[in-house]
Design a protein around this motif. Sequence first.
Motif, PDB file in Angstrom:
ATOM      1  N   TRP A   1       5.969 -36.592 -25.438  1.00 26.66           N
ATOM      2  CA  TRP A   1       5.851 -35.159 -25.186  1.00 26.66           C
ATOM      3  C   TRP A   1       6.766 -34.393 -26.149  1.00 26.66           C
ATOM      4  CZ3 TRP A   1       6.685 -32.385 -19.785  1.00 26.66           C
ATOM      5  CH2 TRP A   1       6.255 -31.057 -19.898  1.00 26.66           C
TER       6      TRP A   1
ATOM      7  N   TRP B   1      15.213 -38.938 -26.572  1.00 25.05           N
ATOM      8  CA  TRP B   1      13.978 -39.437 -25.930  1.00 25.05           C
ATOM      9  C   TRP B   1      13.893 -40.954 -26.036  1.00 25.05           C
ATOM     10  CZ3 TRP B   1      11.939 -35.249 -23.643  1.00 25.05           C
ATOM     11  CH2 TRP B   1      10.691 -35.347 -23.043  1.00 25.05           C
TER      12      TRP B   1
ATOM     13  N   GLU C   1       6.734 -45.967 -27.868  1.00 24.54           N
ATOM     14  CA  GLU C   1       7.712 -46.140 -26.783  1.00 24.54           C
ATOM     15  C   GLU C   1       7.843 -47.632 -26.458  1.00 24.54           C
ATOM     16  OE1 GLU C   1       6.605 -43.426 -23.611  1.00 24.54           O
ATOM     17  OE2 GLU C   1       7.169 -41.697 -24.820  1.00 24.54           O
TER      18      GLU C   1
ATOM     19  N   THR D   1      -0.091 -45.414 -19.487  1.00 23.32           N
ATOM     20  CA  THR D   1       0.951 -45.464 -20.521  1.00 23.32           C
ATOM     21  C   THR D   1       2.069 -46.410 -20.113  1.00 23.32           C
ATOM     22  OG1 THR D   1       2.188 -43.651 -19.511  1.00 23.32           O
ATOM     23  CG2 THR D   1       0.543 -43.050 -21.182  1.00 23.32           C
TER      24      THR D   1
ATOM     25  N   SER E   1      -1.637 -42.859 -14.943  1.00 25.16           N
ATOM     26  CA  SER E   1      -1.271 -41.511 -15.383  1.00 25.16           C
ATOM     27  C   SER E   1      -2.440 -40.568 -15.141  1.00 25.16           C
ATOM     28  CB  SER E   1      -0.966 -41.493 -16.879  1.00 25.16           C
ATOM     29  OG  SER E   1       0.085 -42.357 -17.207  1.00 25.16           O
ATOM     30  N   GLY E   2      -2.128 -39.291 -15.150  1.00 27.37           N
ATOM     31  CA  GLY E   2      -3.202 -38.293 -15.023  1.00 27.37           C
ATOM     32  C   GLY E   2      -2.839 -37.138 -14.111  1.00 27.37           C
ATOM     33  N   GLY E   3      -1.528 -36.983 -13.852  1.00 28.98           N
ATOM     34  CA  GLY E   3      -1.038 -35.894 -13.000  1.00 28.98           C
ATOM     35  C   GLY E   3      -1.421 -34.513 -13.511  1.00 28.98           C
TER      36      GLY E   3
HETATM   37  O1  LIG Z   1       1.757 -36.813 -14.515  1.00 24.73           O
HETATM   38  C1  LIG Z   1       1.384 -37.678 -15.305  1.00 24.73           C
HETATM   39  O2  LIG Z   1       0.423 -38.420 -15.108  1.00 24.73           O
HETATM   40  C2  LIG Z   1       2.179 -37.839 -16.544  1.00 24.73           C
HETATM   41  C3  LIG Z   1       1.947 -38.894 -17.414  1.00 24.73           C
HETATM   42  C4  LIG Z   1       2.767 -39.049 -18.551  1.00 24.73           C
HETATM   43  C5  LIG Z   1       2.458 -40.238 -19.387  1.00 24.73           C
HETATM   44  O3  LIG Z   1       1.701 -41.087 -18.898  1.00 24.73           O
HETATM   45  O4  LIG Z   1       2.888 -40.382 -20.513  1.00 24.73           O
HETATM   46  C6  LIG Z   1       3.805 -38.110 -18.780  1.00 24.73           C
HETATM   47  C7  LIG Z   1       3.944 -37.074 -17.826  1.00 24.73           C
HETATM   48  N1  LIG Z   1       3.150 -36.953 -16.755  1.00 24.73           N
HETATM   49  C8  LIG Z   1       4.990 -36.093 -17.931  1.00 24.73           C
HETATM   50  O5  LIG Z   1       5.089 -35.201 -17.088  1.00 24.73           O
HETATM   51  C9  LIG Z   1       5.927 -36.192 -18.980  1.00 24.73           C
HETATM   52  O6  LIG Z   1       6.899 -35.440 -19.031  1.00 24.73           O
HETATM   53  C10 LIG Z   1       5.749 -37.193 -19.959  1.00 24.73           C
HETATM   54  C11 LIG Z   1       6.481 -37.459 -21.096  1.00 24.73           C
HETATM   55  C12 LIG Z   1       5.883 -38.528 -21.674  1.00 24.73           C
HETATM   56  C13 LIG Z   1       6.278 -39.213 -22.910  1.00 24.73           C
HETATM   57  O7  LIG Z   1       5.868 -40.360 -23.057  1.00 24.73           O
HETATM   58  O8  LIG Z   1       6.986 -38.614 -23.731  1.00 24.73           O
HETATM   59  N2  LIG Z   1       4.834 -38.928 -20.914  1.00 24.73           N
HETATM   60  C14 LIG Z   1       4.727 -38.122 -19.850  1.00 24.73           C
END
Ligand SMILES: O=C(O)c1cc(C(=O)O)c2c(n1)C(=O)C(=O)c1cc(C(=O)O)[nH]c1-2
Length: 585
Positions: free
Chosen positions: A543, A479, A55, A154, A169-171
């Motif tokens: 993702w 994306w 990315e 990220t 990050s870490g939800g």
């Molecule tokens: O809640 C989080 O901490 C978190 C972190 C990340 C991430 O850091 O890449 C994603 C997501 N959620 C998420 O919900 C999401 O759809 C997502 C897509 C991506 C990606 O890079 O394609 N990262 C993340």
Amino acid sequence: NQNQLELQQNPEYWATQLGNYQGNRFSELDQINRDNVSELRSVWQFSTGVLRGHEGGPLYVGDGRLYIHTPFPNKVFALDLEDEGRVVWSYEPDQDSRVIPVMCCDTVNRGLAYADGRLFLGQADNTLIALDAESGELLWDVSNGDHTVGETNTMSPLVVHDKVIVGISGGEYGIRGHMTAYNVETGEMVWRGYSTGPDDEVLIDPETTLMLGEPIGEADLGVSTWPEDEWERGGGAPWGWVTYDPDLDLIYYGTGNPGTWNPDQRTKDGEPADNKWAITVFARDPNDGSVKWVYQKVPFDEWDYDGVNENQLIDVEFEGEERKGLAIIDRTGFGFLLDRETGELLVAEKFAPETNWADSYDMETGRPNVNEDYSTFRQGVNVNTTDICPTAMGAKNMQPSAYSPRTGLIYAGINRICMNYEPYETEYVAGQPYVGATLTMMPAPTENGQMEGRMGSFIAWDPVAGETVWEVDERFAVWSGALATAGDLAFYGTLEGHVKAVDIENGEELWRFKTPSGIIGNVNTFMHEGKQYVAVLSGVGGWAGIGLAAGLEDPEEGLGAVGVFSALGDYTKLGGVLTVFALPD
Ligand SMILES: O=C(O)c1cc(C(=O)O)c2c(n1)C(=O)C(=O)c1cc(C(=O)O)[nH]c1-2
């Protein structure tokens, strides 16, 4: 930051991931334009040697080099633009590989930040580093979190004044989100604002912090809108983009989903609770982190509609008045326009017409009018609620949009997919997933004339009228981050690996090139010695591409992403490559 501002104002440079502080991803360059883009060709390519999702994009600050980065292990390269990408220096951090399994959505990284001869990188393991851009030497490093409890990084940091600002990050691991500022020279922490919890830790003053233009009034909503101590596992990870208004001296970002995806565990007395401040736009003073205003886009999330999408700062005429606007192509399927001085909500309209979880937004309360048929809470725990649009991936994910001041429109790659969502009871264990939902996904329904089974599109959105002006169908979710230029072009990448240029007026495709792997990076442009270049990182993952990136095959893995994008492997495979394009001499 004065140096960053000066670099941004020079159209030849691409000095920050979103092109400017306002997040517009717009270039004044027009050497490559509607009339000659069909002649655009690849001038060199560079393999990063890293396989998973790439990315972000390259930075160019006028010193004849491109600065790029990779997903874990987060290598950094300085490449000589005058010598077909010869490696001037490279840097590879030493990181614990146990961070890999706690990254929810591939081992991605959204790129470097630059100011005053320093490069800043947020490593996957939360180490924030500063490198000397000239030599690649490590100047300082500091830890912003603990990956053994599921905290990762990220996002791309942003340099404002003498601070480098970074989220976490870490939800999906029950962490407690925060945004933190470090001193650019020393790495010393200056302030930290949490997304949940008591006001003095969120840095809210209920008497002065605004919500929909009025003081919040009530104290500690970041505690009282959660059951018991659930705010401590409340998520709200701000892992997306930060934008900045130098005149108002405010930074803007959104927070992610609340703690577990099972809404039943986030109720109070059995009824929905707001779970503040998850899925909230924050406007903070970058000097001390204090919160000027908040807007919670989705109180009591039931679908994982993480609110982290970029807040584009645009000046608009709204109902006959000049307004300092903030526009969002949101995960929810709604396009929002807010006043970025006060946080007042001006527009909330669907850009993805299949969106059905809410019918509309109540413009007085700023709350969505949720459709009970698609409420995963009302349908209940262990009940599979079907055909919810959009999916947990959102109608748009982190792929940043572009805005052209010449057209007044926003250009964005979006997702056209829907989901079935079944919440289940889950228990918090530090460092383990705290998800509590099973998902499957499918293409969104199409209308007459649309590509059957299409899962993405590229749209031009009028943020003031709240209307889509044109759209182009794509086989897979788009994306990749968009670019708009004064050459009347919009660029974007596809998951199959095409980079495309379309006519900014109507979306007509004018040029395409198939890179070696799917694109989840952003298309950037810059000029060196009188020649305009376009450059993009390919390397499928994120993702959307998690099946390929992590070698997953069960359709329910990757929270449903593996199943819906199962055909992706017929078009592309892994591998990070930077491709640089120019017109022939
Ligand atoms: O809640 C989080 O901490 C978190 C972190 C990340 C991430 O850091 O890449 C994603 C997501 N959620 C998420 O919900 C999401 O759809 C997502 C897509 C991506 C990606 O890079 O394609 N990262 C993340």
